[in-house]
Every structure is written in C-alpha cells, then in structure tokens.
Design a protein around this motif. Structure first.
Motif, PDB file in Angstrom:
ATOM      1  N   MET A   1      -3.936   6.682 -14.598  1.00 55.46           N
ATOM      2  CA  MET A   1      -2.800   6.888 -13.599  1.00 55.46           C
ATOM      3  C   MET A   1      -2.600   5.527 -12.986  1.00 55.46           C
ATOM      4  SD  MET A   1      -5.155   8.902 -10.536  1.00 55.46           S
ATOM      5  CE  MET A   1      -3.675   8.975  -9.360  1.00 55.46           C
ATOM      6  N   ALA A   2      -1.373   5.255 -12.441  1.00 56.48           N
ATOM      7  CA  ALA A   2      -1.102   4.123 -11.497  1.00 56.48           C
ATOM      8  C   ALA A   2      -0.556   4.595 -10.119  1.00 56.48           C
ATOM      9  CB  ALA A   2      -0.065   3.288 -12.285  1.00 56.48           C
ATOM     10  N   PHE A   3      -0.458   3.904  -9.270  1.00 54.01           N
ATOM     11  CA  PHE A   3      -0.082   4.460  -8.100  1.00 54.01           C
ATOM     12  C   PHE A   3       0.048   3.184  -6.882  1.00 54.01           C
ATOM     13  CE2 PHE A   3      -4.795   4.653  -7.723  1.00 54.01           C
ATOM     14  CZ  PHE A   3      -4.967   4.293  -6.446  1.00 54.01           C
ATOM     15  N   THR A   4       0.609   3.704  -5.791  1.00 57.12           N
ATOM     16  CA  THR A   4       0.493   2.550  -4.540  1.00 57.12           C
ATOM     17  C   THR A   4       0.367   3.573  -3.405  1.00 57.12           C
ATOM     18  OG1 THR A   4       1.802   0.897  -3.499  1.00 57.12           O
ATOM     19  CG2 THR A   4       3.100   2.350  -4.384  1.00 57.12           C
ATOM     20  N   MET A   5      -0.115   3.056  -2.396  1.00 58.44           N
ATOM     21  CA  MET A   5      -0.046   3.785  -1.036  1.00 58.44           C
ATOM     22  C   MET A   5       0.553   3.012  -0.110  1.00 58.44           C
ATOM     23  SD  MET A   5      -2.034   6.653  -1.352  1.00 58.44           S
ATOM     24  CE  MET A   5      -2.830   6.892   0.295  1.00 58.44           C
ATOM     25  N   HIS A   6       1.373   2.109  -0.292  1.00 59.23           N
ATOM     26  CA  HIS A   6       2.081   1.100   0.613  1.00 59.23           C
ATOM     27  C   HIS A   6       3.554   0.627  -0.094  1.00 59.23           C
ATOM     28  CE1 HIS A   6       1.439  -2.429   3.572  1.00 59.23           C
ATOM     29  NE2 HIS A   6       2.691  -1.891   3.674  1.00 59.23           N
ATOM     30  N   SER A   7       4.599   0.940   0.268  1.00 62.26           N
ATOM     31  CA  SER A   7       5.953   0.478  -0.064  1.00 62.26           C
ATOM     32  C   SER A   7       6.946   0.538   0.646  1.00 62.26           C
ATOM     33  CB  SER A   7       5.950   1.477  -1.498  1.00 62.26           C
ATOM     34  OG  SER A   7       6.381   2.762  -1.055  1.00 62.26           O
ATOM     35  N   HIS A   8       7.919  -0.211   0.596  1.00 63.40           N
ATOM     36  CA  HIS A   8       8.969  -0.199   1.422  1.00 63.40           C
ATOM     37  C   HIS A   8      10.450  -0.241   0.636  1.00 63.40           C
ATOM     38  CE1 HIS A   8       6.328  -1.043   4.678  1.00 63.40           C
ATOM     39  NE2 HIS A   8       5.878  -1.930   3.896  1.00 63.40           N
ATOM     40  N   SER A   9      11.438  -0.041   1.201  1.00 67.08           N
ATOM     41  CA  SER A   9      12.789  -0.021   0.436  1.00 67.08           C
ATOM     42  C   SER A   9      13.804  -0.701   1.273  1.00 67.08           C
ATOM     43  CB  SER A   9      13.454   1.466   0.011  1.00 67.08           C
ATOM     44  OG  SER A   9      13.892   2.097   1.419  1.00 67.08           O
ATOM     45  N   GLY A  10      14.895  -1.424   0.734  1.00 70.37           N
ATOM     46  CA  GLY A  10      16.018  -2.002   1.650  1.00 70.37           C
ATOM     47  C   GLY A  10      16.871  -0.925   2.170  1.00 70.37           C
ATOM     48  N   GLN A  11      16.618   0.193   1.804  1.00 66.79           N
ATOM     49  CA  GLN A  11      17.580   1.198   2.324  1.00 66.79           C
ATOM     50  C   GLN A  11      16.993   1.458   3.838  1.00 66.79           C
ATOM     51  OE1 GLN A  11      17.837   4.750   0.058  1.00 66.79           O
ATOM     52  NE2 GLN A  11      18.852   5.853   1.540  1.00 66.79           N
ATOM     53  N   PHE A  12      15.813   1.356   3.903  1.00 64.16           N
ATOM     54  CA  PHE A  12      15.168   1.787   5.214  1.00 64.16           C
ATOM     55  C   PHE A  12      14.343   0.528   5.709  1.00 64.16           C
ATOM     56  CE2 PHE A  12      15.534   5.806   3.148  1.00 64.16           C
ATOM     57  CZ  PHE A  12      16.626   6.471   3.787  1.00 64.16           C
ATOM     58  N   CYS A  13      14.469  -0.469   5.228  1.00 61.41           N
ATOM     59  CA  CYS A  13      13.946  -1.678   5.782  1.00 61.41           C
ATOM     60  C   CYS A  13      14.887  -2.868   5.621  1.00 61.41           C
ATOM     61  CB  CYS A  13      12.282  -1.801   5.241  1.00 61.41           C
ATOM     62  SG  CYS A  13      11.345  -3.255   5.709  1.00 61.41           S
ATOM     63  N   PRO A  14      15.847  -2.870   6.151  1.00 61.26           N
ATOM     64  CA  PRO A  14      16.753  -3.919   5.730  1.00 61.26           C
ATOM     65  C   PRO A  14      16.591  -5.018   6.392  1.00 61.26           C
ATOM     66  CG  PRO A  14      17.742  -2.444   7.395  1.00 61.26           C
ATOM     67  CD  PRO A  14      16.432  -1.604   6.863  1.00 61.26           C
ATOM     68  N   GLY A  15      16.730  -6.146   5.830  1.00 59.29           N
ATOM     69  CA  GLY A  15      16.696  -7.556   6.540  1.00 59.29           C
ATOM     70  C   GLY A  15      15.719  -8.349   5.620  1.00 59.29           C
ATOM     71  N   HIS A  16      14.429  -7.497   5.019  1.00 55.66           N
ATOM     72  CA  HIS A  16      13.423  -8.308   4.322  1.00 55.66           C
ATOM     73  C   HIS A  16      12.866  -7.571   2.957  1.00 55.66           C
ATOM     74  CE1 HIS A  16      10.781  -5.945   7.062  1.00 55.66           C
ATOM     75  NE2 HIS A  16       9.762  -6.176   6.140  1.00 55.66           N
ATOM     76  N   ALA A  17      13.583  -6.191   2.802  1.00 58.28           N
ATOM     77  CA  ALA A  17      13.255  -5.559   1.633  1.00 58.28           C
ATOM     78  C   ALA A  17      14.635  -5.393   0.682  1.00 58.28           C
ATOM     79  CB  ALA A  17      12.724  -4.049   1.911  1.00 58.28           C
ATOM     80  N   LYS A  18      14.566  -4.877  -0.475  1.00 55.42           N
ATOM     81  CA  LYS A  18      15.917  -4.547  -1.022  1.00 55.42           C
ATOM     82  C   LYS A  18      15.894  -3.048  -1.650  1.00 55.42           C
ATOM     83  CE  LYS A  18      16.074  -9.615  -2.580  1.00 55.42           C
ATOM     84  NZ  LYS A  18      16.256 -10.513  -3.478  1.00 55.42           N
ATOM     85  N   ASP A  19      17.026  -2.675  -2.258  1.00 57.20           N
ATOM     86  CA  ASP A  19      17.289  -1.824  -3.195  1.00 57.20           C
ATOM     87  C   ASP A  19      16.967  -0.334  -2.252  1.00 57.20           C
ATOM     88  OD1 ASP A  19      17.465  -3.396  -5.509  1.00 57.20           O
ATOM     89  OD2 ASP A  19      15.284  -3.605  -5.616  1.00 57.20           O
ATOM     90  N   GLN A  20      17.597   0.634  -3.167  1.00 55.71           N
ATOM     91  CA  GLN A  20      17.792   1.959  -2.565  1.00 55.71           C
ATOM     92  C   GLN A  20      16.357   2.727  -2.919  1.00 55.71           C
ATOM     93  OE1 GLN A  20      20.673   3.788  -0.943  1.00 55.71           O
ATOM     94  NE2 GLN A  20      20.718   1.539  -0.574  1.00 55.71           N
ATOM     95  N   LEU A  21      15.878   3.450  -1.998  1.00 55.30           N
ATOM     96  CA  LEU A  21      14.709   4.031  -2.078  1.00 55.30           C
ATOM     97  C   LEU A  21      14.728   4.855  -3.626  1.00 55.30           C
ATOM     98  CD1 LEU A  21      11.979   4.737  -1.214  1.00 55.30           C
ATOM     99  CD2 LEU A  21      12.761   6.711   0.251  1.00 55.30           C
ATOM    100  N   GLU A  22      15.472   5.883  -3.828  1.00 60.53           N
ATOM    101  CA  GLU A  22      15.584   6.629  -4.846  1.00 60.53           C
ATOM    102  C   GLU A  22      15.441   5.606  -6.173  1.00 60.53           C
ATOM    103  OE1 GLU A  22      17.850  10.303  -7.185  1.00 60.53           O
ATOM    104  OE2 GLU A  22      18.775   9.452  -5.228  1.00 60.53           O
ATOM    105  N   ASP A  23      16.170   4.452  -6.288  1.00 58.96           N
ATOM    106  CA  ASP A  23      16.117   3.407  -7.484  1.00 58.96           C
ATOM    107  C   ASP A  23      14.590   3.023  -7.549  1.00 58.96           C
ATOM    108  OD1 ASP A  23      18.739   3.995  -7.935  1.00 58.96           O
ATOM    109  OD2 ASP A  23      19.618   2.394  -6.756  1.00 58.96           O
TER     110      ASP A  23
END
Length: 309
Positions: free
Chosen positions: A1-23
């Motif tokens: 298995m692979a996973f992450t417990m920490h992630s962000h998206s540009g949709q909800f963290c505009p300014g220093h993140a990118k991309d839509q959460l669903e993508d």
C-alpha cells in the motif's frame, strides 16, 4: 500500500498550491495510493496572520478563509463517498499554532464530526513565518534573540506549548526550523545541548500520549538531504518506541509521492520496518465522529508500490 497523511490542493490552498482536489485524488489513485489524508491549512482569524500573497486585499482575504474551510469539508465529504471503492480518504486539516489563543480555534475545528484528525504543525516563531522565505526567517530569528540557536530554542519551546495544548495524533514536519537555517545539517545534539534537551523533551511528550511523527518527504524536494525529521531526531524517536507515518506534504499533482523512494530508503536505514496510517469506521449515529483504527503498513509493502512509479 501507499499513502499520505498530509496533503494540500490549489482549490483550497490558493497562493502556494495547485490543482483541483478531485484531480489530485484521481492522480493518487493512479499511483496506487490506498489511503489519502486531506489536510488543507486551517483558517486564520487575524489580519496580522495573513501571508504576503494575501495582503493585496487583506480584509477580503481574511473574510474568505472560513467559508473556504467549510467548502473544503463539504467537497472532501463528497469525494470521500465518490471514490470510496478506490481509495480510503481521511478528512483533516493542518493546524497553525501562531500563538496560544489558537488553541480554542483548533479545538473547535477538530470537533467537527466529519474531521478525522489534524496535523499539529508549527510554521512560525513568535507568529513570524519560518518557511516562507529568507527575509521572514531572518525576522523570526531576530525576534527570538538574534541567533539561530535562540530561534531553534524558541521554536521547540513553542512547539512544546502546541503539543501540550492539543496533543495532535500526527505531528507535522517536526524540525521545520532547519529548512532555511544557515546549516540545516547541524548536529544539534552535539553543537547545542540546550536545544537538544528541548527536542528530546518534545519527543518524549509525543511518545507519552501515543502520537505519531510523520516522515515528511517534502524536505527532499526543497533541497534538504534528509526528510523531516533529521536522522538524529529520528533515532531518538525510535529509541522512545515512537511510530512513524508517511507524508508527501504535496501541494498539487506534481508533488504527490515525490521522493517517496528516497524517504523509504532513509527509513529503512534507520531500521524502520513498519509505518502507520488510519482507517475510519463510519459511526452508526448521524453527526457522530467515525471511529479511527490504527493500521500497520509494512515498509516493504509500501516500497513495492513506490518502486513501480
């Protein structure tokens, strides 16, 4: 298995993140992720806590933060249900400990019935960002007393305040303070015994309540030779019997799983055999939090997935 417990998206963290959460979730599925923790940055409640990119229209920027967080929770729940056959989605947020008064806000946000957990992070010294750029880092150092030794000591003291107040299940990038320092590879135990005493104190406290440290691979993409935390801190954590989870701290599609191979090799060199994540078991009662179950993920199993990328 692979996973992450920490992630962000540009949709909800505009300014220093990118991309839509669903993508981003779709991409994680394509890589073979089986669990993904969504942890957008929590809203802040004061104009003085805005970042430079938010200062063109500070009143509007501040007013947008809480509605954006509500929209994030709504969208996360939709995606959690939609993609449940393909990936296990955990809903969380990354805490911001700018000052002790944030305890009440973080506690309120974490009490939401759909929030599974939060990342306990420290991005500031004396409310000044330490990972934004060199100018802000220098200001933070000056505010702590003028030397990096002072800054490290203040960082770990304020981290201790956060840990005692919140007891986060996952502690984010434990030694973020080294990112922009003049010597990120400094042997703190040998060079600064007073700072090391603070490090050891904080680790012992997290271990005492059963919290986890993340092995955060974002340090590698930012140019550091080791993930967070550094080797000497990781060794002390393991000596205490502490558990690691795994995070890419991605801020968009391009960063999902970035440097996981190197991070896993690092963990293996430390003698780590298992990582830990969470599984939510839906509550039978509407409006109640899901029960969380700790899941052990053998390191070799994670490596088997990552090796195919």
């Amino acid at each position: 298995m692979a996973f992450t417990m920490h992630s962000h998206s540009g949709q909800f963290c505009p300014g220093h993140a990118k991309d839509q959460l669903e993508d981003i979730i779709k991409h994680a599925i394509s890589l073979g992720y089986t669990t993904m923790g969504l942890t957008e940055h929590m809203p802040r409640d004061s104009l003085e806590d805005l970042y430079p990119e938010e200062l063109d229209d500070p009143e509007t920027s501040l007013a947008a933060l809480f509605p954006r967080h509500d929209a994030y929770l709504h969208e996360a729940q939709r995606l959690q249900t939609l993609y449940a056959p393909q990936i296990h989605i955990l809903i969380g947020f990354e805490g911001e400990w700018l000052r002790p008064s944030y305890r009440a806000l973080i506690s309120t946000l974490s009490a939401h019935p759909r929030v599974d957990y939060f990342i306990g992070s420290l991005h500031h010294i004396n409310s000044i960002p330490i990972d934004y750029d060199a100018t802000y880092y220098a200001r933070a150092v000056a505010s702590a007393g003028g030397t990096e030794r002072d800054a490290y000591a203040r960082y770990y003291d304020q981290q201790h305040e956060m840990l005692q107040a919140l007891r986060p299940r996952v502690v984010g990038h434990f030694d973020l303070v080294r990112l922009l320092s003049s010597d990120p590879d400094r042997a703190v135990r040998a060079d600064w015994p007073d700072v090391w005493a603070r490090v050891a104190r904080n680790l012992a406290y997290v271990a005492s309540y059963g919290g986890w440290l993340e092995c955060n691979s974002s340090a590698l993409r930012k140019g550091l030779p080791e993930p967070y935390p550094s080797r000497e801190i990781a060794e002390e954590w393991l000596r205490l019997g502490g558990k690691f989870t795994l995070s890419d701290d991605s801020h968009g599609i391009a960063q999902v799983g970035t440097n996981y191979g190197r991070a896993l090799d690092y963990l293996k060199s430390l003698g780590v055999e298992s990582l830990w994540t969470l599984r939510r078991e839906a509550s039978a009662e509407e409006g109640e939090k899901a029960r969380l179950v700790e899941v052990e993920a053998p390191l070799e199993g994670v490596k088997a997935v990552v090796s195919k990328w």
